[in-house]
Enzyme design. Structure first.
Site, PDB file in Angstrom:
ATOM      1  N   PHE A 177       0.821  -1.209   0.000  1.00  0.00           N
ATOM      2  CA  PHE A 177       0.000   0.000   0.000  1.00  0.00           C
ATOM      3  C   PHE A 177       0.861   1.268   0.000  1.00  0.00           C
ATOM      4  CE2 PHE A 177      -4.403  -1.086   2.031  1.00  0.00           C
ATOM      5  CZ  PHE A 177      -4.954  -1.182   0.757  1.00  0.00           C
ATOM      6  N   GLU A 178       0.416   2.271  -0.776  1.00  0.00           N
ATOM      7  CA  GLU A 178       0.988   3.627  -0.729  1.00  0.00           C
ATOM      8  C   GLU A 178       2.510   3.645  -0.869  1.00  0.00           C
ATOM      9  OE1 GLU A 178      -0.550   5.958   2.490  1.00  0.00           O
ATOM     10  OE2 GLU A 178      -2.570   5.182   2.228  1.00  0.00           O
ATOM     11  N   GLY A 179       3.010   2.775  -1.737  1.00  0.00           N
ATOM     12  CA  GLY A 179       4.447   2.685  -1.965  1.00  0.00           C
ATOM     13  C   GLY A 179       4.996   1.409  -1.361  1.00  0.00           C
TER      14      GLY A 179
END
Length: 654
Positions: A432-434
Site C-alpha cells: 500500500f501507498e508505496g
C-alpha cells in the site's frame, strides 16, 4: 459558452513509450525540491544527530487532547457495540448500517476543519482513532484512511481553491466517501507512463478517458480524485493533472470489485472512464501539478498506515501475553520458554517503538515546524515491515491455532482469535501507498539530496564541461565543511546525553551515543558509495535499501528513547518505558550492525548474474516436475480506452 459534443470516434492521445531516463525525470520534477524547514531524518542521513529537533518530545495542546479524547471515547463505544468484525470478514463487505453510524459519529471528517463540518482532530488523534478502529476491523480502518488521508479532503486542504473547499469538504465530512485513483493496469510506481487522459474540450472543461486499477473505496465512493495526463497544446501546459470527479458522472463505470487475501471488506475495484466530462473548476491546482500534489499529500497521508500497524502490534502483544500464560508445555507456561519468550520480547519492544515513531512524526506534522517527508516515509516503511513480522511471530506463538481460522476455533469451542486474519490483513501494508522497494528508493533519493544538490552535475552525462567544472568548485566547498564533521562527535564522549541516564532507570544515553556515531558512519558510507559508483549509484538498489533500513533503525531508536524520557517526566510508566526502550534499542543495534556489514559484504553482484540466467532460460530445467494451476489469461488486462462492456458494480452507501 455552449457545451460541445465530443464525437465517439475522436481519437484518444496514445501513451507514448517512456525511457527509464524520462521516467526518472518525471518523478524528479514531481518531488518537492526545497527544504524550507528542518528535518531530523534528513540531518540523520547527513551524519548530524540533531536531537534538539525531537527532544524534548513535542506535546499536543490541551484543547486538542480534550477534543481528541472525547471523540476516542465515542469511537470506542461504537467499535464495541456497532461493528461486527466477524460479519465483515464472512460477508467480505462492511454493512451499510455500520457506515451510516460512522457518518453520524463524524468519523468521515476527523481531519476536516470544523468550519466545513468536520471534527478538526489533530494528526495525533486521527492516528489514534485509526489504530482503534483498525484493531476491530482493518477494512474499516482502510476505508476511513483512504477517504481522508489520500482521498478528496487532503489534496483540497493543501491545494484546493476556497470554492472547491466550500463545495466538497462539507460533503466529505458527513455524507460522501472519496477515493484516490492513480494506479492503472500497466502503471504502478512509474507515473510517467500514465495512460488515462484528460483532453481539453474547448468549453472550459476536459474529457476523461482511461482505466484505473486498485481503486480503494472506488466501488462505494461518491467523489474521486483522478490523476490524468493532459496533452500539451496551445493554451495548455499539459502534464499529469489532478481532478475531482463525481463518481456517478455519465461514462464512469466500476467494472469489478476486487478480492484479496486479506482486508476482505475492502471496497477496491477497477474503474473505467469513457468520455467523462469534467469542468475545469474541478481541476486541483494547475495542469501538470498532479504528481506533486499526490506526493505532497502522501507526506502526511502515509502516517495512517503506521497508525494501524502500531494498533496491530498492541493487539498482537495482548494475545501473545494471554495465550502464552494459559498454554503450558513441559510443566510451565510457554512464555517461560526462551524460544517463545524472545518472540514476546520482540513484539513488546517493537510495539513501543512503533508507537513512539508514530506519535513523534504525527506531533511534528501537527506543529508544522519541521519537514517530515522522510520521517513519514520511514514510519510507513518501518511500521509495515515490523507489523508484518509481529503478526507472523504471533501465528508462530499460537502454533496450529495461529493457522486455524477464528470461525473454526469457535466451532470447536475455543476462543475465536483471528491471528491468521491479522497476518493476511497486515500483508498489504508492505505494498500500500508505496511498496517497501519503492519506499527504499524514494527515501534514498531524499537522503542523498544534499549531495546531488552540490555534486549532481558532476555525474550527469548531459552536463557540459563548464557545468561540471562549476559543480566541482561548489562540491569542493561543501565537502570541505561537511567531511571533517564526520570524524568525531558527542557519540564518543562517555557522558554525552546524560539526561537519558536518570537514577533508578535503565541507561538510554549509550543508545543515543550509538545513534550519533552510526549516523556519521552512515553518512561516510553514503559518501564513499557515491564516490565509487557516481552515476551508477541509482542502480545499486540493494545498497540503497540497506542505507535506508539503517536510517530507519536509528530513527526508531531515537524516537523510542525520547518517548521513554517523556513518559518518565510525566510519571506515566516511566520505569517500564525505559525498560522497553532499552530492549528495543539493543535489538535494533544488532539489526543495524548487520546491515552495516552487508553494505560491503553481500551477494548483490552474484544475484544479478543469477537473475540474468533465470531470465534467459538457463535454469528452465529447475522448474520441471511441477504443474502450474494458473489459467492462460494475459498477465496484464487490456485497458484500451473505450466504452465499458461490463455491468456497473458501483454501490455507494446510502
Amino acid at each position: 459558452m455552449t457545451a460541445r459534443t465530443i464525437p465517439e470516434d475522436t481519437p484518444v492521445p496514445p501513451v507514448r513509450s517512456v525511457s527509464e531516463r524520462e521516467a526518472r525525470q518525471v518523478a524528479e520534477a514531481a518531488r518537492e525540491q526545497a527544504w524550507r524547514k528542518p528535518s531530523f531524518a534528513k540531518e540523520l542521513f547527513l551524519g548530524r544527530f540533531r536531537l534538539d529537533l525531537i527532544h524534548p518530545h513535542p506535546s499536543p495542546a490541551p484543547d486538542d487532547v480534550r477534543r481528541g479524547e472525547e471523540f476516542l471515547a465515542k469511537l470506542r463505544d461504537f467499535c464495541e457495540t456497532r461493528i461486527d468484525p466477524v460479519r465483515i470478514e464472512h460477508e467480505a463487505r462492511i454493512p451499510d448500517e455500520t457506515i451510516e453510524g460512522l457518518k453520524e459519529l463524524g468519523a468521515l471528517g476527523m481531519k476536516i476543519d470544523t468550519k466545513y463540518g468536520g471534527l478538526g482532530l489533530t494528526q495525533v488523534y486521527y492516528n489514534k482513532a485509526l489504530a482503534l478502529v483498525g484493531s476491530v476491523s482493518p477494512a474499516i480502518g482502510a476505508l476511513l484512511s483512504a477517504h481522508q488521508s489520500i482521498g478528496v479532503p487532503q489534496p483540497l486542504k493543501q491545494f484546493g481553491t476556497q470554492e472547491q473547499k466550500e463545495t466538497y469538504l462539507p460533503r466529505c465530512a458527513r455524507t460522501d466517501i472519496s477515493a484516490f485513483l492513480l494506479t492503472e493496469p500497466d502503471v504502478g510506481s512509474d507515473p510517467a507512463r500514465l495512460a488515462t487522459v484528460a483532453v481539453p474540450d474547448g468549453d472550459d472543461g476536459y474529457v476523461l478517458d482511461g482505466v484505473k486499477l486498485w481503486t480503494t473505496n472506488g466501488v462505494v465512493a461518491d467523489l474521486l480524485v483522478v490523476m490524468a495526463r493532459v496533452p500539451s497544446s496551445e493554451g495548455h501546459r499539459g502534464g499529469i493533472t489532478a481532478f475531482v470527479v463525481e463518481a456517478d458522472s455519465e461514462g464512469v463505470t466500476v467494472e469489478n470489485r476486487n478480492a484479496f487475501m486479506g482486508l476482505r471488506g475492502l471496497e477496491n475495484g477497477v474503474t473505467r472512464f469513457h468520455r467523462v466530462k469534467v469542468p475545469a473548476a474541478n481541476r486541483i491546482g494547475p495542469e501538470g501539478a498532479g504528481l506533486k500534489i499526490a506526493l505532497t499529500t502522501l507526506n502526511t497521508g502515509r502516517l495512517s498506515l503506521p497508525a494501524m500497524c502500531a494498533g496491530a502490534g498492541k493487539w498482537c502483544l495482548k494475545i501473545a501475553r494471554e495465550w502464552s500464560a494459559a498454554r503450558e508445555q513441559w510443566g510451565k507456561p510457554i512464555a517461560r520458554h526462551e524460544a517463545v519468550g524472545a518472540k514476546i520480547s520482540f513484539i513488546a519492544a517493537t510495539t513501543f517503538a512503533l508507537e513512539a515513531v508514530l506519535d513523534l512524526a504525527s506531533q511534528m506534522a501537527d506543529e508544522d515546524r519541521n519537514d517530515i517527508r522522510i520521517e513519514a516515509a520511514l514510519a510507513k516503511l518501518y511500521g509495515s515491515e515490523q507489523a508484518w513480522r509481529m503478526a507472523d511471530e504471533l501465528v508462530q506463538i499460537r502454533g496450529g491455532r495461529g493457522f486455524e481460522t477464528a470461525a473454526s476455533l469457535a466451532a470447536r469451542g475455543e476462543r475465536a482469535v483471528p491471528a491468521e486474519q491479522m497476518l493476511r490483513d497486515m500483508r498489504i501494508n508492505r505494498i500500500f501507498e508505496g511498496s517497501t522497494e519503492i519506499m527504499h528508493l524514494l527515501i534514498a533519493r531524499e537522503a542523498v539530496d544534499a549531495h546531488l544538490s552540490v555534486a549532481g552535475d558532476l555525474i550527469d552525462p548531459d552536463k557540459s564541461f563548464a557545468e561540471k567544472r562549476r559543480a566541482a568548485a561548489k562540491a569542493g566547498g561543501f565537502y570541505a565543511r561537511w567531511l571533517p564533521g564526520l570524524v568525531t562527535g558527542p557519540g564518543q564522549l562517555p557522558r554525552a546525553y546524560a539526561e537519558f541516564n536518570p537514577a533508578g532507570h535503565r541507561d538510554l544515553s549509550g543508545h543515543l551515543r550509538y545513534v550519533e556515531r552510526s549516523a556519521r558512519k552512515l553518512a561516510r558510507s553514503t559518501f564513499y558509495a557515491m564516490s565509487r559508483w557516481q552515476g551508477r549509484m541509482e542502480t545499486k538498489q540493494g545498497f540503497l535499501g540497506r542505507i535506508v533500513d539503517i536510517g530507519a533503525e536509528l530513527f526508531a531508536m531515537s524516537a523510542a528513547c525520547v518517548r521513554a524520557e517523556k513518559l518518565r517526566g510525566e510519571g506515566d510508566h516511566g520505569t517500564e518505558a525505559y525498560q522497553l526502550a532499552d530492549v528495543f534499542c539493543r535489538q535494533a543495534r544488532i539489526r543495524a550492525d548487520e546491515l552495516f556489514a552487508r553494505l560491503w559484504t553481500n551477494t548483490d553482484d552474484l544475484d544479478r548474474s543469477i537473475v540474468a540466467g533465470v531470465m534467459s532460460g538457463s535454469y528452465g530445467w529447475l522448474e520441471e516436475g511441477v504443474l502450474d494451476p494458473s489459467d492462460d489469461g494475459p498477465w496484464i488486462a487490456d485497458a484500451t480506452p473505450g466504452p465499458s462492456r461490463k455491468d456497473n458494480v458501483h454501490r455507494p452507501f446510502r
